[in-house]
Design a protein around this motif. Structure first.
Motif, mmCIF file in Angstrom:
data_model
loop_
_atom_site.group_PDB
_atom_site.id
_atom_site.type_symbol
_atom_site.label_atom_id
_atom_site.label_comp_id
_atom_site.label_asym_id
_atom_site.label_seq_id
_atom_site.Cartn_x
_atom_site.Cartn_y
_atom_site.Cartn_z
ATOM 1 N N LEU A 36 0.643 -1.156 -0.188
ATOM 2 C CA LEU A 36 -0.266 -0.323 0.154
ATOM 3 C C LEU A 36 0.898 1.485 0.118
ATOM 4 C CD1 LEU A 36 -2.971 -1.167 2.274
ATOM 5 C CD2 LEU A 36 -2.734 -0.745 -0.227
ATOM 6 N N ASP A 37 2.121 1.624 0.624
ATOM 7 C CA ASP A 37 2.590 2.348 0.216
ATOM 8 C C ASP A 37 3.325 2.374 -0.912
ATOM 9 O OD1 ASP A 37 5.102 4.634 1.732
ATOM 10 O OD2 ASP A 37 5.989 2.726 1.218
ATOM 11 N N LEU A 38 3.849 1.686 -1.682
ATOM 12 C CA LEU A 38 3.918 1.973 -2.997
ATOM 13 C C LEU A 38 2.809 2.293 -3.583
ATOM 14 C CD1 LEU A 38 5.875 1.372 -5.837
ATOM 15 C CD2 LEU A 38 4.997 -1.368 -5.239
ATOM 16 N N TYR A 39 1.848 1.564 -3.550
ATOM 17 C CA TYR A 39 0.098 1.810 -4.306
ATOM 18 C C TYR A 39 0.018 3.231 -4.026
ATOM 19 C CZ TYR A 39 -4.631 2.113 -5.376
ATOM 20 O OH TYR A 39 -5.875 3.023 -5.830
ATOM 21 N N GLY A 40 0.484 3.642 -2.709
ATOM 22 C CA GLY A 40 0.145 5.135 -2.765
ATOM 23 C C GLY A 40 1.096 6.331 -3.935
ATOM 24 N N ARG A 41 2.247 5.962 -3.312
ATOM 25 C CA ARG A 41 3.540 6.757 -3.641
ATOM 26 C C ARG A 41 3.150 6.861 -5.690
ATOM 27 N NH1 ARG A 41 7.627 4.641 -3.669
ATOM 28 N NH2 ARG A 41 6.980 2.690 -2.513
ATOM 29 N N LYS A 42 2.969 5.211 -6.034
ATOM 30 C CA LYS A 42 1.780 5.401 -7.438
ATOM 31 C C LYS A 42 0.647 6.246 -7.626
ATOM 32 C CE LYS A 42 5.412 3.066 -9.107
ATOM 33 N NZ LYS A 42 5.950 2.937 -10.120
#
Length: 123
Positions: A36-42
């Motif tokens: 979800l951290d990666l998803y939020g940045r994308k």
């Protein structure tokens, strides 16, 4: 009130034994936070817009979309069968929209690096 009869339910005479649902593969809290951290940045970068999660018998899948009506851009999968073969806690894979496995391994951070490339300034 002695003339009342108990209610009879069809099939009540034969009781079926309770079977617990088959175990499903899931992402643990740490794995989900990393994804979800990666998803939020994308999402903040405007690359991704939607996601879906599926917990199946043999794998857990986190699919990311550019638009909700499209096929997923990437699928981040936790695969139980590969983990058993490789002797690891979990085996992960990143699969592209065309079905090609971009990266597979037992370390989630390493596997996610294939889609988490950050731009660097080149002199």
């Amino acid at each position: 009130m002695s003339d009342l009869e108990p209610i009879a339910f069809p099939g009540a005479a034969r009781r079926q034994s309770f079977r617990p649902p088959a175990p499903r593969v899931t992402f643990d809290r740490g794995e989900l936070l990393r994804i979800l951290d990666l998803y939020g940045r994308k999402v903040a970068a405007g690359e991704w817009r939607d996601y879906a999660i599926a917990f199946l018998r043999d794998r857990a899948v986190f699919a990311v979309f550019h638009r909700a009506a499209e096929v997923p851009l990437y699928r981040i999968e936790k695969i139980l069968g590969l983990a058993r073969r490789q002797g690891a806690q979990g085996a992960y894979a990143v699969v592209s929209a065309s079905g090609h496995v971009l990266k597979r391994g037992s370390d989630l951070d390493r596997v996610l690096r294939v889609i988490d490339r950050r731009l660097t300034l080149v002199d």
